[in-house]
Design a protein around this motif. Structure first.
Motif, PDB file in Angstrom:
ATOM      1  N   LEU A  88       0.822  -1.081  -0.060  1.00  0.00           N
ATOM      2  CA  LEU A  88       0.198   0.151   0.135  1.00  0.00           C
ATOM      3  C   LEU A  88       0.923   1.148  -0.145  1.00  0.00           C
ATOM      4  N   ALA A  89       2.048   1.155   0.780  1.00  0.00           N
ATOM      5  CA  ALA A  89       2.912   2.369   0.734  1.00  0.00           C
ATOM      6  C   ALA A  89       3.410   2.669  -0.488  1.00  0.00           C
ATOM      7  N   LEU A  90       3.814   1.580  -1.303  1.00  0.00           N
ATOM      8  CA  LEU A  90       4.339   1.833  -2.750  1.00  0.00           C
ATOM      9  C   LEU A  90       3.319   2.301  -3.551  1.00  0.00           C
ATOM     10  N   ARG A  91       1.850   1.930  -3.589  1.00  0.00           N
ATOM     11  CA  ARG A  91       1.018   2.504  -4.394  1.00  0.00           C
ATOM     12  C   ARG A  91       1.131   3.701  -4.121  1.00  0.00           C
ATOM     13  N   ALA A  92       0.777   4.316  -2.865  1.00  0.00           N
ATOM     14  CA  ALA A  92       0.747   5.619  -2.435  1.00  0.00           C
ATOM     15  C   ALA A  92       1.935   6.610  -3.021  1.00  0.00           C
ATOM     16  N   LEU A  93       2.945   6.174  -2.928  1.00  0.00           N
ATOM     17  CA  LEU A  93       4.223   6.899  -3.505  1.00  0.00           C
ATOM     18  C   LEU A  93       4.122   7.040  -4.945  1.00  0.00           C
ATOM     19  N   LYS A  94       3.695   5.805  -5.492  1.00  0.00           N
ATOM     20  CA  LYS A  94       3.586   5.964  -7.210  1.00  0.00           C
ATOM     21  C   LYS A  94       2.411   6.760  -7.679  1.00  0.00           C
ATOM     22  N   SER A  95       1.589   7.089  -6.488  1.00  0.00           N
ATOM     23  CA  SER A  95       0.461   7.866  -7.219  1.00  0.00           C
ATOM     24  C   SER A  95       0.754   9.338  -7.339  1.00  0.00           C
ATOM     25  N   GLY A  96       1.880   9.718  -6.703  1.00  0.00           N
ATOM     26  CA  GLY A  96       2.386  11.047  -6.617  1.00  0.00           C
ATOM     27  C   GLY A  96       1.586  12.076  -5.702  1.00  0.00           C
ATOM     28  N   LEU A  97       0.581  11.372  -4.908  1.00  0.00           N
ATOM     29  CA  LEU A  97      -0.083  12.260  -3.953  1.00  0.00           C
ATOM     30  C   LEU A  97       0.631  12.310  -2.494  1.00  0.00           C
ATOM     31  N   THR A  98       1.564  11.780  -2.342  1.00  0.00           N
ATOM     32  CA  THR A  98       2.320  11.791  -0.893  1.00  0.00           C
ATOM     33  C   THR A  98       3.129  13.376  -1.003  1.00  0.00           C
ATOM     34  N   PRO A  99       3.081  13.707   0.064  1.00  0.00           N
ATOM     35  CA  PRO A  99       3.591  15.192   0.235  1.00  0.00           C
ATOM     36  C   PRO A  99       5.153  15.073   0.452  1.00  0.00           C
ATOM     37  N   GLY A 100       5.858  15.719   0.034  1.00  0.00           N
ATOM     38  CA  GLY A 100       7.277  15.778   0.025  1.00  0.00           C
ATOM     39  C   GLY A 100       8.114  16.647   1.091  1.00  0.00           C
ATOM     40  N   ASP A 101       9.085  17.010   1.228  1.00  0.00           N
ATOM     41  CA  ASP A 101       9.805  17.825   2.098  1.00  0.00           C
ATOM     42  C   ASP A 101      10.780  18.547   1.200  1.00  0.00           C
ATOM     43  N   GLY A 102      10.057  19.932   0.846  1.00  0.00           N
ATOM     44  CA  GLY A 102      10.666  20.826   0.081  1.00  0.00           C
ATOM     45  C   GLY A 102      11.731  21.622   0.902  1.00  0.00           C
ATOM     46  N   ARG A 103      12.083  21.467   2.111  1.00  0.00           N
ATOM     47  CA  ARG A 103      12.904  22.492   2.910  1.00  0.00           C
ATOM     48  C   ARG A 103      14.554  22.061   2.581  1.00  0.00           C
ATOM     49  N   ASP A 104      15.307  23.005   2.387  1.00  0.00           N
ATOM     50  CA  ASP A 104      16.703  22.969   2.005  1.00  0.00           C
ATOM     51  C   ASP A 104      17.301  22.034   3.456  1.00  0.00           C
ATOM     52  N   ASP A 105      18.389  21.370   3.203  1.00  0.00           N
ATOM     53  CA  ASP A 105      19.083  20.826   4.211  1.00  0.00           C
ATOM     54  C   ASP A 105      20.079  21.640   4.697  1.00  0.00           C
ATOM     55  N   PRO A 106      20.477  21.748   6.283  1.00  0.00           N
ATOM     56  CA  PRO A 106      21.515  22.372   6.471  1.00  0.00           C
ATOM     57  C   PRO A 106      23.007  22.355   5.629  1.00  0.00           C
ATOM     58  N   PRO A 107      23.547  23.396   5.298  1.00  0.00           N
ATOM     59  CA  PRO A 107      24.760  23.071   4.820  1.00  0.00           C
ATOM     60  C   PRO A 107      25.801  22.193   5.474  1.00  0.00           C
ATOM     61  N   SER A 108      25.803  21.974   6.899  1.00  0.00           N
ATOM     62  CA  SER A 108      26.926  21.081   7.650  1.00  0.00           C
ATOM     63  C   SER A 108      26.497  19.652   7.072  1.00  0.00           C
ATOM     64  N   LEU A 109      25.270  19.382   6.247  1.00  0.00           N
ATOM     65  CA  LEU A 109      25.135  17.851   6.070  1.00  0.00           C
ATOM     66  C   LEU A 109      25.555  17.680   4.632  1.00  0.00           C
ATOM     67  N   ARG A 110      26.041  18.599   3.984  1.00  0.00           N
ATOM     68  CA  ARG A 110      26.495  18.242   2.428  1.00  0.00           C
ATOM     69  C   ARG A 110      27.832  17.512   2.547  1.00  0.00           C
ATOM     70  N   VAL A 111      27.611  16.487   1.675  1.00  0.00           N
ATOM     71  CA  VAL A 111      28.953  15.344   1.776  1.00  0.00           C
ATOM     72  C   VAL A 111      29.309  15.074   0.416  1.00  0.00           C
ATOM     73  N   GLY A 112      30.473  14.807   0.154  1.00  0.00           N
ATOM     74  CA  GLY A 112      30.955  14.464  -1.006  1.00  0.00           C
ATOM     75  C   GLY A 112      31.432  12.797  -1.023  1.00  0.00           C
ATOM     76  N   ILE A 113      31.009  12.266  -2.535  1.00  0.00           N
ATOM     77  CA  ILE A 113      31.559  10.907  -2.499  1.00  0.00           C
ATOM     78  C   ILE A 113      31.514  10.596  -4.073  1.00  0.00           C
ATOM     79  N   TRP A 114      32.775   9.902  -4.411  1.00  0.00           N
ATOM     80  CA  TRP A 114      32.954   9.304  -5.554  1.00  0.00           C
ATOM     81  C   TRP A 114      32.591  10.658  -6.734  1.00  0.00           C
ATOM     82  N   GLY A 115      33.279  11.764  -6.440  1.00  0.00           N
ATOM     83  CA  GLY A 115      33.174  12.916  -7.196  1.00  0.00           C
ATOM     84  C   GLY A 115      31.876  13.604  -7.417  1.00  0.00           C
TER      85      GLY A 115
END
Length: 348
Positions: free
Chosen positions: A23-50
């Motif tokens: 059911l969770a997968l079907r809800a996500l595929k529907s496109g109706l689940t609300p997302g999180d549009g907030r920016d992350d704190p700059p301290s969480l930015r991380v680099g890996i494999w370029g």
């Protein structure tokens, strides 16, 4: 968002665990689940494999087995998403019931056995999605395969064009004999075959290992990965062990245990792996992450990225934002300007 998901959870928590996942997968595929549009704190930015990711919190393999909702999960705030495990041919997996919530312990036991729609279904979906975000592809072997290493080669070659990194999952406890591929000779042969097969268009290649690995196992696994100059290791998968602290009536179900009961074990095995790797390639910490403190402990133990899945069974997508906010606060408290500055802090 938290209120919306709390209402959904009231429904999902009252039905069979695998049905709830569907059911969770079907809800996500529907496109109706609300997302999180907030920016992350700059301290969480991380680099890996370029590449640079907005945060180090990833969705572990197992949730999106057939590459159906990678973009929906990125929209919820994950810094990376790993799909799979994908096997060359479709397979049904083990008989149901095969997924069990241990609510009293904040854990999950599964004996899924790599059920999935197979390589072609996953490839068709990955080929048609826009290349955005950071999406890894976790590859497995069919249960009845006579050459399991060949299955990994087949999967990696087919899916490499659509993956930001590839994972050879040799650590599932639910396919008989699969963990034998973690042996030094077997692992070296498998990974070398995959490396050679994707050499024309290389993609970062990592191996996912079990948290039940012994000291000798870790010596062999890390030696192979260092010799082959692999791009990383994911530590770890589910455990066959059963801590004495488990309270749920489901605690003796057969299968791999994940979630909170796995936190200490997986972080300790990560630390021991990091000591052997000595910074030669990045590690991804997986197992029992349910808070910012859990993620921070894995980063301090040597992880560049962390992954979770089971905790979402109990807390839903709002957990992602909470973990990121808690992690940023812990970095600030301890004087780290970034995730990268804290990687391996407990090893120094």
């Amino acid at each position: 968002m938290a209120v919306w998901y709390s209402l959904i959870d009231l429904v999902l928590s009252r039905i069979d665990a695998e049905a709830a996942h569907g059911l969770a997968l079907r809800a996500l595929k529907s496109g109706l689940t609300p997302g999180d549009g907030r920016d992350d704190p700059p301290s969480l930015r991380v680099g890996i494999w370029g590449r640079h990711l907005p945060n180090p919190i990833g969705l572990a393999a197992g949730f999106d087995k057939n590459a159906e909702v990678a973009d929906a999960m990125l929209k919820l705030g994950f810094g990376l998403v790993e799909i799979g495990s994908v096997t060359p041919r479709p397979q049904a997996g083990n008989p149901r019931p095969r997924l069990f919530r241990l609510a009293e312990d904040r854990g999950v036991i599964n004996r899924m056995g790599f059920p999935g729609q197979g390589l072609e279904a996953a490839r068709s979906r990955l080929a048609t999605r826009p290349r955005r975000g950071f999406v890894g592809v976790n590859v497995g072997a069919n249960k009845d395969s006579t050459d399991r290493a060949a299955d990994y080669v087949t999967g990696c070659v087919a899916l490499a064009p659509y993956a930001d990194y590839l994972v050879c999952n040799v650590s599932s406890p639910n396919t008989p004999g699969l963990r034998n591929l973690q042996g030094r000779t077997e692992l070296a042969g498998l990974l070398k075959r995959v490396q050679d097969a994707i050499a024309a268009k290389p993609v970062p290649l990592v191996v996912k290992i079990a948290p039940d690995a012994t000291e000798d196992d870790l010596d062999d696994i890390v030696a192979v990965c260092r010799e082959l100059r692999l791009d990383g290791i994911i530590v770890g998968n589910t455990t066959l062990s059963r801590p004495a602290s488990l309270q749920s009536p489901r605690r003796n179900e057969t299968g791999g245990l994940s979630g909170a009961p796995l936190t200490s074990l997986s972080t300790e095995v990560l630390r021991r792996t990091a000591q052997r790797v000595e910074g030669q390639f990045p590690l991804i910490g997986c197992g029992g992450v349910g808070s910012g403190a859990d993620a921070y402990a894995k980063i301090r133990a040597g992880a560049t990225l962390v992954q979770l899945y089971s905790a979402m069974v109990f807390e839903g997508p709002p957990l992602i934002r909470r973990i990121k906010d808690e992690l940023a606060a812990l970095l600030l408290r301890d004087g780290f300007s970034s995730v990268e500055a804290a990687i391996g802090a407990d090893l120094r």
